[in-house]
Design a protein around this motif. Sequence first.
Motif, PDB file in Angstrom:
ATOM      1  N   ALA A  43      -3.017 -32.233 -24.576  1.00 13.35           N
ATOM      2  CA  ALA A  43      -3.879 -31.231 -25.202  1.00 13.35           C
ATOM      3  C   ALA A  43      -4.265 -31.665 -26.612  1.00 13.35           C
ATOM      4  CB  ALA A  43      -3.163 -29.880 -25.240  1.00 13.35           C
ATOM      5  N   SER A  44      -5.199 -30.917 -27.181  1.00 10.49           N
ATOM      6  CA  SER A  44      -5.644 -31.218 -28.543  1.00 10.49           C
ATOM      7  C   SER A  44      -4.524 -30.920 -29.537  1.00 10.49           C
ATOM      8  CB  SER A  44      -6.871 -30.376 -28.885  1.00 10.49           C
ATOM      9  OG  SER A  44      -6.492 -29.013 -29.040  1.00 10.49           O
ATOM     10  N   GLU A  45      -4.717 -31.376 -30.759  1.00 16.65           N
ATOM     11  CA  GLU A  45      -3.738 -31.171 -31.827  1.00 16.65           C
ATOM     12  C   GLU A  45      -3.438 -29.686 -32.040  1.00 16.65           C
ATOM     13  OE1 GLU A  45      -0.970 -32.485 -34.475  1.00 16.65           O
ATOM     14  OE2 GLU A  45      -2.213 -33.767 -33.221  1.00 16.65           O
ATOM     15  N   GLN A  46      -4.438 -28.825 -31.855  1.00 19.86           N
ATOM     16  CA  GLN A  46      -4.258 -27.393 -32.063  1.00 19.86           C
ATOM     17  C   GLN A  46      -3.643 -26.682 -30.851  1.00 19.86           C
ATOM     18  OE1 GLN A  46      -7.389 -28.861 -32.543  1.00 19.86           O
ATOM     19  NE2 GLN A  46      -7.057 -29.134 -34.733  1.00 19.86           N
ATOM     20  N   GLU A  47      -3.733 -27.278 -29.668  1.00 26.41           N
ATOM     21  CA  GLU A  47      -3.317 -26.578 -28.451  1.00 26.41           C
ATOM     22  C   GLU A  47      -2.097 -27.166 -27.758  1.00 26.41           C
ATOM     23  OE1 GLU A  47      -6.911 -26.942 -26.255  1.00 26.41           O
ATOM     24  OE2 GLU A  47      -7.817 -25.195 -27.195  1.00 26.41           O
ATOM     25  N   TRP A  48      -1.463 -28.179 -28.317  1.00 29.56           N
ATOM     26  CA  TRP A  48      -0.390 -28.872 -27.608  1.00 29.56           C
ATOM     27  C   TRP A  48       0.899 -28.069 -27.530  1.00 29.56           C
ATOM     28  CZ3 TRP A  48       4.345 -30.398 -29.541  1.00 29.56           C
ATOM     29  CH2 TRP A  48       4.502 -30.283 -30.929  1.00 29.56           C
ATOM     30  N   HIS A  49       1.083 -27.072 -28.404  1.00 29.67           N
ATOM     31  CA  HIS A  49       2.325 -26.314 -28.442  1.00 29.67           C
ATOM     32  C   HIS A  49       2.036 -24.825 -28.572  1.00 29.67           C
ATOM     33  CE1 HIS A  49       5.632 -24.316 -30.670  1.00 29.67           C
ATOM     34  NE2 HIS A  49       6.362 -24.957 -29.782  1.00 29.67           N
ATOM     35  N   SER A  50       2.838 -24.020 -27.857  1.00 31.60           N
ATOM     36  CA  SER A  50       2.768 -22.566 -28.025  1.00 31.60           C
ATOM     37  C   SER A  50       4.156 -21.990 -27.790  1.00 31.60           C
ATOM     38  CB  SER A  50       1.762 -21.943 -27.056  1.00 31.60           C
ATOM     39  OG  SER A  50       2.199 -22.113 -25.721  1.00 31.60           O
ATOM     40  N   SER A  51       4.396 -20.846 -28.394  1.00 32.23           N
ATOM     41  CA  SER A  51       5.664 -20.138 -28.196  1.00 32.23           C
ATOM     42  C   SER A  51       5.365 -18.692 -27.875  1.00 32.23           C
ATOM     43  CB  SER A  51       6.533 -20.201 -29.453  1.00 32.23           C
ATOM     44  OG  SER A  51       6.991 -21.498 -29.669  1.00 32.23           O
ATOM     45  N   GLU A  52       6.232 -18.097 -27.077  1.00 32.92           N
ATOM     46  CA  GLU A  52       6.042 -16.688 -26.746  1.00 32.92           C
ATOM     47  C   GLU A  52       7.399 -16.018 -26.560  1.00 32.92           C
ATOM     48  OE1 GLU A  52       3.641 -17.071 -23.243  1.00 32.92           O
ATOM     49  OE2 GLU A  52       5.374 -17.218 -21.932  1.00 32.92           O
ATOM     50  N   ARG A  53       7.440 -14.762 -26.934  1.00 29.36           N
ATOM     51  CA  ARG A  53       8.628 -13.940 -26.700  1.00 29.36           C
ATOM     52  C   ARG A  53       8.337 -13.032 -25.531  1.00 29.36           C
ATOM     53  NH1 ARG A  53      10.094 -11.971 -32.782  1.00 29.36           N
ATOM     54  NH2 ARG A  53      10.116 -14.058 -33.651  1.00 29.36           N
ATOM     55  N   GLY A  54       9.393 -12.639 -24.848  1.00 27.36           N
ATOM     56  CA  GLY A  54       9.200 -11.744 -23.724  1.00 27.36           C
ATOM     57  C   GLY A  54      10.520 -11.179 -23.246  1.00 27.36           C
ATOM     58  N   GLU A  55      10.418 -10.400 -22.216  1.00 26.88           N
ATOM     59  CA  GLU A  55      11.598  -9.851 -21.553  1.00 26.88           C
ATOM     60  C   GLU A  55      11.441 -10.064 -20.064  1.00 26.88           C
ATOM     61  OE1 GLU A  55      13.542  -6.425 -22.536  1.00 26.88           O
ATOM     62  OE2 GLU A  55      13.194  -6.619 -24.686  1.00 26.88           O
ATOM     63  N   ILE A  56      12.547 -10.324 -19.423  1.00 30.97           N
ATOM     64  CA  ILE A  56      12.549 -10.452 -17.970  1.00 30.97           C
ATOM     65  C   ILE A  56      13.723  -9.663 -17.404  1.00 30.97           C
ATOM     66  CG2 ILE A  56      11.505 -12.372 -16.749  1.00 30.97           C
ATOM     67  CD1 ILE A  56      13.295 -14.268 -17.913  1.00 30.97           C
TER      68      ILE A  56
ATOM     69  N   ARG B  98      18.913  -7.950 -17.744  1.00 33.68           N
ATOM     70  CA  ARG B  98      17.681  -7.885 -18.520  1.00 33.68           C
ATOM     71  C   ARG B  98      17.819  -8.883 -19.657  1.00 33.68           C
ATOM     72  NH1 ARG B  98      15.363  -2.535 -21.477  1.00 33.68           N
ATOM     73  NH2 ARG B  98      13.381  -3.443 -22.081  1.00 33.68           N
ATOM     74  N   TRP B  99      16.849  -9.777 -19.793  1.00 38.42           N
ATOM     75  CA  TRP B  99      16.934 -10.900 -20.713  1.00 38.42           C
ATOM     76  C   TRP B  99      15.810 -10.861 -21.741  1.00 38.42           C
ATOM     77  CZ3 TRP B  99      20.962 -14.319 -20.156  1.00 38.42           C
ATOM     78  CH2 TRP B  99      21.675 -14.255 -18.954  1.00 38.42           C
ATOM     79  N   MET B 100      16.159 -11.111 -23.012  1.00 39.92           N
ATOM     80  CA  MET B 100      15.166 -11.364 -24.057  1.00 39.92           C
ATOM     81  C   MET B 100      14.932 -12.873 -24.042  1.00 39.92           C
ATOM     82  SD  MET B 100      16.499  -9.017 -27.211  1.00 39.92           S
ATOM     83  CE  MET B 100      18.080  -9.856 -27.273  1.00 39.92           C
ATOM     84  N   SER B 101      13.677 -13.262 -24.091  1.00 39.49           N
ATOM     85  CA  SER B 101      13.336 -14.655 -23.875  1.00 39.49           C
ATOM     86  C   SER B 101      12.459 -15.193 -24.997  1.00 39.49           C
ATOM     87  CB  SER B 101      12.589 -14.748 -22.535  1.00 39.49           C
ATOM     88  OG  SER B 101      12.063 -16.017 -22.330  1.00 39.49           O
ATOM     89  N   LEU B 102      12.695 -16.446 -25.380  1.00 37.85           N
ATOM     90  CA  LEU B 102      11.814 -17.175 -26.285  1.00 37.85           C
ATOM     91  C   LEU B 102      11.503 -18.503 -25.611  1.00 37.85           C
ATOM     92  CD1 LEU B 102      10.283 -17.513 -28.927  1.00 37.85           C
ATOM     93  CD2 LEU B 102      12.375 -18.459 -29.918  1.00 37.85           C
ATOM     94  N   ARG B 103      10.216 -18.719 -25.319  1.00 39.35           N
ATOM     95  CA  ARG B 103       9.800 -19.930 -24.610  1.00 39.35           C
ATOM     96  C   ARG B 103       8.823 -20.719 -25.464  1.00 39.35           C
ATOM     97  NH1 ARG B 103       7.962 -20.803 -18.521  1.00 39.35           N
ATOM     98  NH2 ARG B 103      10.017 -19.901 -18.351  1.00 39.35           N
ATOM     99  N   SER B 104       9.063 -22.020 -25.549  1.00 41.23           N
ATOM    100  CA  SER B 104       8.137 -22.953 -26.184  1.00 41.23           C
ATOM    101  C   SER B 104       7.555 -23.834 -25.096  1.00 41.23           C
ATOM    102  CB  SER B 104       8.859 -23.831 -27.213  1.00 41.23           C
ATOM    103  OG  SER B 104       9.323 -23.040 -28.278  1.00 41.23           O
ATOM    104  N   ARG B 105       6.229 -23.968 -25.101  1.00 42.14           N
ATOM    105  CA  ARG B 105       5.527 -24.803 -24.116  1.00 42.14           C
ATOM    106  C   ARG B 105       4.842 -25.963 -24.837  1.00 42.14           C
ATOM    107  NH1 ARG B 105       4.154 -21.408 -19.268  1.00 42.14           N
ATOM    108  NH2 ARG B 105       4.888 -19.348 -19.830  1.00 42.14           N
ATOM    109  N   PHE B 106       4.831 -27.099 -24.156  1.00 43.20           N
ATOM    110  CA  PHE B 106       4.235 -28.306 -24.709  1.00 43.20           C
ATOM    111  C   PHE B 106       3.294 -28.911 -23.672  1.00 43.20           C
ATOM    112  CE2 PHE B 106       8.512 -27.632 -26.219  1.00 43.20           C
ATOM    113  CZ  PHE B 106       8.337 -27.640 -27.589  1.00 43.20           C
ATOM    114  N   LEU B 107       2.023 -29.094 -24.042  1.00 43.53           N
ATOM    115  CA  LEU B 107       1.036 -29.739 -23.182  1.00 43.53           C
ATOM    116  C   LEU B 107       0.810 -31.147 -23.725  1.00 43.53           C
ATOM    117  CD1 LEU B 107      -1.477 -26.786 -22.805  1.00 43.53           C
ATOM    118  CD2 LEU B 107       0.289 -27.523 -21.182  1.00 43.53           C
TER     119      LEU B 107
END
Length: 158
Positions: free
Chosen positions: A37-50, A25-34
């Motif tokens: 995308a626009s200046e406001q939408e090019w990056h996002s981060s999310e936490r989760g578990e898998i 069971r893993w705790m996860s932190l993922r950063s995504r880069f588009l």
Amino acid sequence: MHDMSDQTPFPPSDLDGFLALCVGRWMSLRSRFLIHASEQEWHSSERGEIEVSASVVAGVPCLDVTPAEGVQSTLAFQADGCLAIHASGKEHTGRWQLLPDASLELQVKANNGDQVLERIWFTKPNLRLRSTTAIGDDGQPSQGSFCSEIRRVSRPQS
């Protein structure tokens, strides 16, 4: 939950060892880069578990990956380097290879036609890192992500 470092050689030297190290069971932190995308939408981060479990189906090693909020996927690793990913009633095919640095590389074609390259490696038995890059038909990257995952372990019995 348990600490895999007591049971699995590190770093893994073969696919079976690598897949065994992924179980848990893993705790996860993922950063995504588009990229486009626009200046406001090019990056996002999310936490989760898998939750990751391993099995062997008809002689083929498999990983079942279940995010806390999401759909389970099954990755089947054929001995010849072929990869099949089953999720949401669909199948994607690609290739896998275990590299000399003990990282696992996956190559899959996405629904939109992008070529997706994912690299998974361990810096410690309970710390797994993943990087993903999607490349469009024009050869240009369209998106990427980086994920750090820490295995949940139980405290030692005293």
